[in-house]
Structures are given as structure tokens and as C-alpha cells.
Enzyme design. Structure first.
Site, PDB file in Angstrom:
ATOM      1  N   SER A 105       0.814  -1.219   0.000  1.00 27.65           N
ATOM      2  CA  SER A 105       0.000   0.000   0.000  1.00 27.65           C
ATOM      3  C   SER A 105       0.847   1.270   0.000  1.00 27.65           C
ATOM      4  O   SER A 105       1.910   1.329   0.639  1.00 27.65           O
ATOM      5  CB  SER A 105      -0.869  -0.009   1.262  1.00 27.65           C
ATOM      6  OG  SER A 105      -1.396   1.276   1.497  1.00 27.65           O
ATOM      7  N   GLU A 124       0.188   3.667   1.689  1.00 25.18           N
ATOM      8  CA  GLU A 124       0.201   4.094   3.084  1.00 25.18           C
ATOM      9  C   GLU A 124       1.582   3.844   3.718  1.00 25.18           C
ATOM     10  O   GLU A 124       1.974   4.524   4.658  1.00 25.18           O
ATOM     11  CB  GLU A 124      -0.889   3.298   3.829  1.00 25.18           C
ATOM     12  CG  GLU A 124      -1.282   3.802   5.182  1.00 25.18           C
ATOM     13  CD  GLU A 124      -2.023   5.122   5.193  1.00 25.18           C
ATOM     14  OE1 GLU A 124      -2.545   5.556   4.144  1.00 25.18           O
ATOM     15  OE2 GLU A 124      -2.059   5.739   6.261  1.00 25.18           O
ATOM     16  N   TYR A 141      -1.423  -0.202  10.646  1.00 21.81           N
ATOM     17  CA  TYR A 141      -1.734  -0.777   9.326  1.00 21.81           C
ATOM     18  C   TYR A 141      -0.509  -0.685   8.409  1.00 21.81           C
ATOM     19  O   TYR A 141      -0.105  -1.665   7.774  1.00 21.81           O
ATOM     20  CB  TYR A 141      -2.925  -0.033   8.713  1.00 21.81           C
ATOM     21  CG  TYR A 141      -3.171  -0.349   7.251  1.00 21.81           C
ATOM     22  CD1 TYR A 141      -3.826  -1.522   6.876  1.00 21.81           C
ATOM     23  CD2 TYR A 141      -2.732   0.512   6.241  1.00 21.81           C
ATOM     24  CE1 TYR A 141      -4.045  -1.815   5.534  1.00 21.81           C
ATOM     25  CE2 TYR A 141      -2.948   0.223   4.905  1.00 21.81           C
ATOM     26  CZ  TYR A 141      -3.600  -0.939   4.551  1.00 21.81           C
ATOM     27  OH  TYR A 141      -3.816  -1.231   3.224  1.00 21.81           O
TER      28      TYR A 141
HETATM   29  P1  NAP Z   1     -11.487  -4.367   1.851  1.00 28.05           P
HETATM   30  O1  NAP Z   1     -12.644  -3.992   0.993  1.00 28.05           O
HETATM   31  O2  NAP Z   1     -11.425  -3.882   3.242  1.00 28.05           O
HETATM   32  O3  NAP Z   1     -11.404  -5.975   1.853  1.00 28.05           O
HETATM   33  C1  NAP Z   1     -10.562  -6.642   2.748  1.00 28.05           C
HETATM   34  C2  NAP Z   1     -10.841  -8.134   2.643  1.00 28.05           C
HETATM   35  O4  NAP Z   1     -10.031  -8.807   3.613  1.00 28.05           O
HETATM   36  C3  NAP Z   1     -12.294  -8.529   2.966  1.00 28.05           C
HETATM   37  O5  NAP Z   1     -12.670  -9.577   2.122  1.00 28.05           O
HETATM   38  C4  NAP Z   1     -12.191  -9.022   4.398  1.00 28.05           C
HETATM   39  O6  NAP Z   1     -13.210  -9.931   4.748  1.00 28.05           O
HETATM   40  C5  NAP Z   1     -10.848  -9.713   4.343  1.00 28.05           C
HETATM   41  N1  NAP Z   1     -10.270  -9.979   5.660  1.00 28.05           N
HETATM   42  C6  NAP Z   1     -10.133  -9.138   6.705  1.00 28.05           C
HETATM   43  N2  NAP Z   1      -9.556  -9.766   7.741  1.00 28.05           N
HETATM   44  C7  NAP Z   1      -9.313 -11.030   7.333  1.00 28.05           C
HETATM   45  C8  NAP Z   1      -8.762 -12.182   7.942  1.00 28.05           C
HETATM   46  N3  NAP Z   1      -8.329 -12.177   9.208  1.00 28.05           N
HETATM   47  N4  NAP Z   1      -8.674 -13.323   7.221  1.00 28.05           N
HETATM   48  C9  NAP Z   1      -9.133 -13.368   5.954  1.00 28.05           C
HETATM   49  N5  NAP Z   1      -9.693 -12.339   5.340  1.00 28.05           N
HETATM   50  C10 NAP Z   1      -9.771 -11.174   6.018  1.00 28.05           C
HETATM   51  O7  NAP Z   1     -10.123  -3.928   1.145  1.00 28.05           O
HETATM   52  P2  NAP Z   1      -9.836  -3.565  -0.400  1.00 28.05           P
HETATM   53  O8  NAP Z   1     -10.037  -2.113  -0.581  1.00 28.05           O
HETATM   54  O9  NAP Z   1     -10.530  -4.545  -1.245  1.00 28.05           O
HETATM   55  O10 NAP Z   1      -8.263  -3.800  -0.455  1.00 28.05           O
HETATM   56  C11 NAP Z   1      -7.720  -5.082  -0.786  1.00 28.05           C
HETATM   57  C12 NAP Z   1      -6.298  -5.179  -0.242  1.00 28.05           C
HETATM   58  O11 NAP Z   1      -5.505  -4.145  -0.831  1.00 28.05           O
HETATM   59  C13 NAP Z   1      -6.183  -4.973   1.261  1.00 28.05           C
HETATM   60  O12 NAP Z   1      -5.129  -5.790   1.699  1.00 28.05           O
HETATM   61  C14 NAP Z   1      -5.799  -3.513   1.416  1.00 28.05           C
HETATM   62  O13 NAP Z   1      -5.086  -3.325   2.617  1.00 28.05           O
HETATM   63  C15 NAP Z   1      -4.929  -3.320   0.189  1.00 28.05           C
HETATM   64  N6  NAP Z   1      -4.906  -1.974  -0.369  1.00 28.05           N
HETATM   65  C16 NAP Z   1      -6.065  -1.318  -0.667  1.00 28.05           C
HETATM   66  C17 NAP Z   1      -6.015  -0.067  -1.247  1.00 28.05           C
HETATM   67  C18 NAP Z   1      -7.274   0.685  -1.600  1.00 28.05           C
HETATM   68  O14 NAP Z   1      -7.182   1.909  -1.841  1.00 28.05           O
HETATM   69  N7  NAP Z   1      -8.426   0.015  -1.690  1.00 28.05           N
HETATM   70  C19 NAP Z   1      -4.773   0.531  -1.542  1.00 28.05           C
HETATM   71  C20 NAP Z   1      -3.610  -0.186  -1.240  1.00 28.05           C
HETATM   72  C21 NAP Z   1      -3.678  -1.440  -0.670  1.00 28.05           C
HETATM   73  P3  NAP Z   1     -14.634  -9.440   5.341  1.00 28.05           P
HETATM   74  O15 NAP Z   1     -15.454  -9.069   4.142  1.00 28.05           O
HETATM   75  O16 NAP Z   1     -15.098 -10.638   6.064  1.00 28.05           O
HETATM   76  O17 NAP Z   1     -14.346  -8.263   6.225  1.00 28.05           O
HETATM   77  O1  G4F Z   2     -10.548   6.878   2.835  1.00 26.75           O
HETATM   78  P1  G4F Z   2      -9.533   6.748   3.890  1.00 26.75           P
HETATM   79  O2  G4F Z   2      -9.932   6.086   5.157  1.00 26.75           O
HETATM   80  O3  G4F Z   2      -8.289   6.019   3.215  1.00 26.75           O
HETATM   81  P2  G4F Z   2      -6.747   5.914   3.636  1.00 26.75           P
HETATM   82  O4  G4F Z   2      -6.548   6.171   5.068  1.00 26.75           O
HETATM   83  O5  G4F Z   2      -5.971   6.744   2.686  1.00 26.75           O
HETATM   84  O6  G4F Z   2      -6.459   4.360   3.396  1.00 26.75           O
HETATM   85  C1  G4F Z   2      -6.905   3.705   2.212  1.00 26.75           C
HETATM   86  O7  G4F Z   2      -5.923   3.806   1.225  1.00 26.75           O
HETATM   87  C2  G4F Z   2      -4.672   3.149   1.534  1.00 26.75           C
HETATM   88  C3  G4F Z   2      -3.727   3.389   0.352  1.00 26.75           C
HETATM   89  O8  G4F Z   2      -2.996   4.563   0.569  1.00 26.75           O
HETATM   90  C4  G4F Z   2      -4.961   1.680   1.723  1.00 26.75           C
HETATM   91  F1  G4F Z   2      -3.806   1.019   1.949  1.00 26.75           F
HETATM   92  C5  G4F Z   2      -5.916   1.502   2.883  1.00 26.75           C
HETATM   93  O9  G4F Z   2      -6.222   0.125   3.022  1.00 26.75           O
HETATM   94  C6  G4F Z   2      -7.206   2.256   2.576  1.00 26.75           C
HETATM   95  O10 G4F Z   2      -7.826   1.625   1.486  1.00 26.75           O
HETATM   96  O11 G4F Z   2      -8.959   8.188   4.269  1.00 26.75           O
HETATM   97  C7  G4F Z   2      -8.444   9.057   3.280  1.00 26.75           C
HETATM   98  C8  G4F Z   2      -8.177  10.422   3.919  1.00 26.75           C
HETATM   99  C9  G4F Z   2      -7.385  10.328   5.226  1.00 26.75           C
HETATM  100  O12 G4F Z   2      -6.417  11.333   5.234  1.00 26.75           O
HETATM  101  C10 G4F Z   2      -8.413  10.609   6.304  1.00 26.75           C
HETATM  102  O13 G4F Z   2      -7.900  11.228   7.478  1.00 26.75           O
HETATM  103  O14 G4F Z   2      -9.443  11.009   4.265  1.00 26.75           O
HETATM  104  C11 G4F Z   2      -9.345  11.552   5.559  1.00 26.75           C
HETATM  105  N1  G4F Z   2     -10.680  11.601   6.167  1.00 26.75           N
HETATM  106  C12 G4F Z   2     -11.316  12.760   6.522  1.00 26.75           C
HETATM  107  N2  G4F Z   2     -12.485  12.469   7.082  1.00 26.75           N
HETATM  108  C13 G4F Z   2     -11.469  10.565   6.492  1.00 26.75           C
HETATM  109  C14 G4F Z   2     -12.609  11.110   7.079  1.00 26.75           C
HETATM  110  N3  G4F Z   2     -11.308   9.231   6.341  1.00 26.75           N
HETATM  111  C15 G4F Z   2     -12.313   8.422   6.768  1.00 26.75           C
HETATM  112  N4  G4F Z   2     -12.184   7.087   6.591  1.00 26.75           N
HETATM  113  N5  G4F Z   2     -13.435   8.923   7.363  1.00 26.75           N
HETATM  114  C16 G4F Z   2     -13.636  10.255   7.545  1.00 26.75           C
HETATM  115  O15 G4F Z   2     -14.655  10.677   8.095  1.00 26.75           O
END
Ligand code: NAP
Ligand code: G4F
Length: 346
Positions: free
Chosen positions: A132, A134, A156
Site C-alpha cells: 500500500s 500508506e 496498518y
Molecule cells: P477491503 O474492501 O477492506 O477488503 C478486505 C478483505 O479482507 C475482505 O474480504 C475481508 O473480509 C478480508 N479480511 C479481513 N480480515 C481477514 C482475515 N483475518 N482473514 C481473511 N480475510 C480477512 O479492502 P480492499 O479495498 O478490497 O483492499 C484489498 C487489499 O488491498 C487490502 O489488503 C488492502 O489493505 C490493500 N490496499 C487497498 C487499497 C485501496 O485503496 N483500496 C490501496 C492499497 C492497498 P470481510 O469481508 O469478512 O471483512
Molecule cells: O478513505 P480513507 O480512510 O483512506 P486511507 O486512510 O488513505 O487508506 C486507504 O488507502 C490506503 C492506500 O494509501 C490503503 F492502503 C488503505 O487500506 C485504505 O484503502 O482516508 C483518506 C483520507 C485520510 O487522510 C483521512 O484522514 O481522508 C481523511 N478523512 C477525513 N475524514 C477521512 C474522514 N477518512 C475516513 N475514513 N473517514 C472520515 O470521516
């Protein structure tokens, strides 16, 4: 006739799990996915895929958890996949401050258990680790690439760095095809409702349908490189088809503040965000990643990958989806079938 490739996806019930399984199924893969046991069935996102592909034997789900290492090794042995995509994580950064041990266990030992299961398999299995942006910490206003320093600011991020490094170590030590996708934020109508983009677009739908009157957020000045999840899972697939396992950044190369997202999203339905949005300490994090901007030149050049959906298109597609969802919710509320709830704890 060539036989189908077999993929195993952990985290198939999540946002990326939906888009990736759809992509692989459309490419004629047999897709196995892990599902966690929960008190309610949590396969909503992939239900349409289950309906279409399970009867054909192309989509098979298994109860598993990254914390149950024996279930992972027996699954890998049973399925004999060609490709494993490790998408499972407790992926909410703010929740990782509240549940640091669980987040870390899943992100570190969970991911490592899966890597071990693959290492001991007799088959040469390709592995994708969901790293990520992050991990970079985002302190300086610079473009980040595969060689940028990793400065974690949350449990995380620290757990993702551990798995990222272990994947590199296994690649180098055991000559395994272990690849890391360092993905910047990617969103969609399937994004979890407590991430900021979806929280905003859901609120707009509800405000327009009279279900919700205000939206409380945290830090509105944070800036993110937001792309469309459908484009990013194509990048994951391309990384796994590349001749060598490497680390790859996927990003749009544009960054926008939460305020800018609000402005475009509310303007698209002719509302002024400042009339509805307030900021509360409740949603601020103990440590904030202020600014993320990615340089995906390597993936663009070597994988021929590029994001197709622009920031403006992404916002519109999410708002349009959530307007329709709120319309359906309103009917249920008006018929006393559900009660409106909208104040979220995170
Ligand atoms: P998400 O919607 O939160 O999905 C996470 C998945 O992981 C869900 O299927 C969840 O199951 C499963 N999970 C959580 N805890 C687990 C455990 N203990 N054992 C097995 N499965 C588990 O995340 P996403 O946005 O699809 O992201 C996919 C991956 O990419 C994650 O690893 C995230 O950290 C990474 N990532 C995401 C972003 C982004 O912007 N979306 C960016 C960079 C990296 P449940 O449905 O049961 O909760
Ligand atoms: O949408 P966010 O929670 O995403 P964040 O923290 O960037 O993380 C996501 O992207 C990562 C990749 O860089 C992934 F690895 C991670 O798994 C996840 O998918 O927050 C985005 C920004 C943050 O700066 C947060 O402080 O939005 C700001 N924010 C402001 N108000 C909020 C809120 N975030 C959330 N979730 N909720 C709020 O009310």
C-alpha cells in the site's frame, strides 16, 4: 483446448476481491476465494458472481481466515493454484489504531502463513501481495515510486511493510515468483462505506433523498491519489503475467484533497458541500498521512498499464450509484421495513 488457470484470492469479499474475481472469471480462470465466518453472510459484493459462475464450477468459496494458518496450507494443497492474490487485511487505517493487534496479526503473521504455505508447495505458485501507498507515510509533497523510503505512520502501514519485505525476502531467498503491488488509493461504488470517498457519496444520495441531513468527517485537507479499483485489479493481473516478480507502483499521478472531492461530488447534484459538511475531532487519526502522490512510470512502461477512469469520472460514477442506492433505501424506510441509520463510529 488449453485448461483454465486456477487462482486463489484471499479477501474475495472486499472491494478489490469483487473486481479481481470478476476480471479473472471473465478470463476463464477457475477462482477460489476465502470467506471469513461471520454471524451474517457477508458475500454481498460477489453475490452476482456466485450466481453466474458457481453453477459452472468456476467460482468456489472456502471458509478460511489468515489467522488460521492450517486452513491456508490445506487450501493451497487442495486447490493447487497457479496464482495466489493476498488481498485480505484489516484495511481501515483509523481502525488499525483502535485494533492494532488484530490488524498486525492479520497483516504480518497472516500474510507470512500464506507465503509459507506457498513456499512448501511442490507446485511453483505465483504470489501477489497487496502492499500500500500508506507505507510511504506521505510527509513530503513529492511523487513516490518503488524506491521511495517507507516511513509508516499507523499499525496498518507497519504491518504492510512487514509483509512487503517478507515477500521480497522470499523472492530473493527461495527464487519464488512473489510480486508486490504498491497501490495508491482506489475507489468504486463497491468501496467500504467508512472510507472517505464512499462515506461522502453515500451521504450525498441520502441527503438528496431526505434520509440524512449532515455529514461529519475528519481532516478535510488530506490529499490522496485516487483511482478506480477496476483499473487497479487489471494492474495486479498484469504484474502476475510479467516475466519476473517485482515491486510495482500503481497510481494516477494526480492528487486531490478531501475538500476537492467534496466540491466535485456535491456540485454534481447542484449542492454546496459547505452547507452540509462539518469536521469533527472524532474522525481525526492519532497520526495523519497528509499527502500521497504516486509515480507509476514503471508499470506504465513495462506492463503497459494505465488508469482509464479519470478523477472526475470516478466521483460521478460513485455519486450516481449512491443516488440510486438511496432511492431504494428511501422506499424501504417509507414502508417501515428498515430504520434510517447514518452516524458512523469511524
Ligand atoms: P477491503 O474492501 O477492506 O477488503 C478486505 C478483505 O479482507 C475482505 O474480504 C475481508 O473480509 C478480508 N479480511 C479481513 N480480515 C481477514 C482475515 N483475518 N482473514 C481473511 N480475510 C480477512 O479492502 P480492499 O479495498 O478490497 O483492499 C484489498 C487489499 O488491498 C487490502 O489488503 C488492502 O489493505 C490493500 N490496499 C487497498 C487499497 C485501496 O485503496 N483500496 C490501496 C492499497 C492497498 P470481510 O469481508 O469478512 O471483512
Ligand atoms: O478513505 P480513507 O480512510 O483512506 P486511507 O486512510 O488513505 O487508506 C486507504 O488507502 C490506503 C492506500 O494509501 C490503503 F492502503 C488503505 O487500506 C485504505 O484503502 O482516508 C483518506 C483520507 C485520510 O487522510 C483521512 O484522514 O481522508 C481523511 N478523512 C477525513 N475524514 C477521512 C474522514 N477518512 C475516513 N475514513 N473517514 C472520515 O470521516
Amino acid at each position: 483446448m488449453s485448461s483454465s488457470k486456477i487462482a486463489l484470492i484471499t479477501g474475495i469479499t472486499g472491494q478489490d476481491g469483487y473486481y479481481l474475481s470478476k476480471l479473472l472469471l471473465e478470463k476463464n480462470y477457475i477462482v477460489h476465494g476465502t470467506v471469513r465466518r461471520s454471524s451474517n453472510i457477508n458475500t454481498d459484493r460477489i453475490d452476482p458472481l456466485i450466481a453466474e459462475y458457481s453453477p459452472k464450477g468456476m467460482l468456489i468459496l472456502h471458509y478460511s481466515d489468515l489467522l488460521d494458518s492450517s486452513s491456508l496450507s490445506s487450501l493451497v494443497n487442495l486447490i493447487q493454484p497457479d496464482e495466489v492474490y493476498n488481498l485480505a487485511a484489516q484495511s481501515h487505517v483509523n481502525v488499525s489504531f483502535k485494533n492494532p493487534i488484530f490488524t498486525t496479526q492479520v497483516g504480518t503473521l497472516g500474510a507470512l502463513s500464506l507465503m509459507e504455505a506457498i513456499r512448501y508447495s511442490e507446485k511453483r505458485i505465483k504470489f501477489y501481495q497487496a502492499s500500500s501507498s500508506e507505507m510511504f507515510g506521505g510527509k513530503e509533497r513529492i511523487m513516490l515510486d518503488e524506491n521511495s523510503p517507507l516511513i509508516p505512520k499507523s499499525p496498518y502501514a507497519a504491518s504492510k511493510i512487514f509483509a512487503h519485505h517478507m515477500s521480497q525476502i522470499y523472492r530473493d531467498s527461495y527464487d519464488l515468483f512473489f510480486t508486490n503491488g504498491i497501490l495508491f488509493n482506489h475507489e468504486s461504488p463497491y468501496r467500504g462505506e467508512t472510507f472517505v470517498t464512499r462515506k461522502i457519496t453515500k451521504a450525498i444520495g441520502r441527503i438528496q433523498h431526505g434520509i440524512q441531513s449532515k455529514l461529519t468527517l475528519g481532516n478535510l485537507d488530506a490529499s490522496r491519489d485516487w483511482g478506480f479499483a477496476g483499473d487497479y485489479v487489471e494492474g495486479m493481473y498484469l504484474m502476475m503475467q510479467h516475466e519476473t516478480p517485482e515491486d510495482w507502483v500503481l497510481a494516477t499521478g494526480e492528487t486531490h484533497t478531501v475538500k476537492e472531492f467534496l466540491e466535485i461530488a456535491f456540485n454534481s447534484v447542484n449542492l454546496n458541500w459547505e452547507d452540509y459538511v462539518e469536521s469533527s475531532e472524532k474522525y481525526f487519526r492519532p497520526n495523519e498521512v497528509d499527502y500521497l502522490l504516486g509515480d507509476s512510470s514503471k508499470a506504465r512502461k513495462k506492463l503497459n498499464w494505465e488508469p482509464k477512469i479519470s478523477f472526475q469520472e470516478l466521483v460521478k460514477l460513485m455519486v450516481d450509484h449512491d443516488m440510486k442506492e438511496a432511492e431504494r433505501e428511501k422506499v424501504l424506510i417509507d414502508n417501515n421495513l428498515i430504520k434510517p441509520t447514518w452516524e458512523n463510529p469511524i
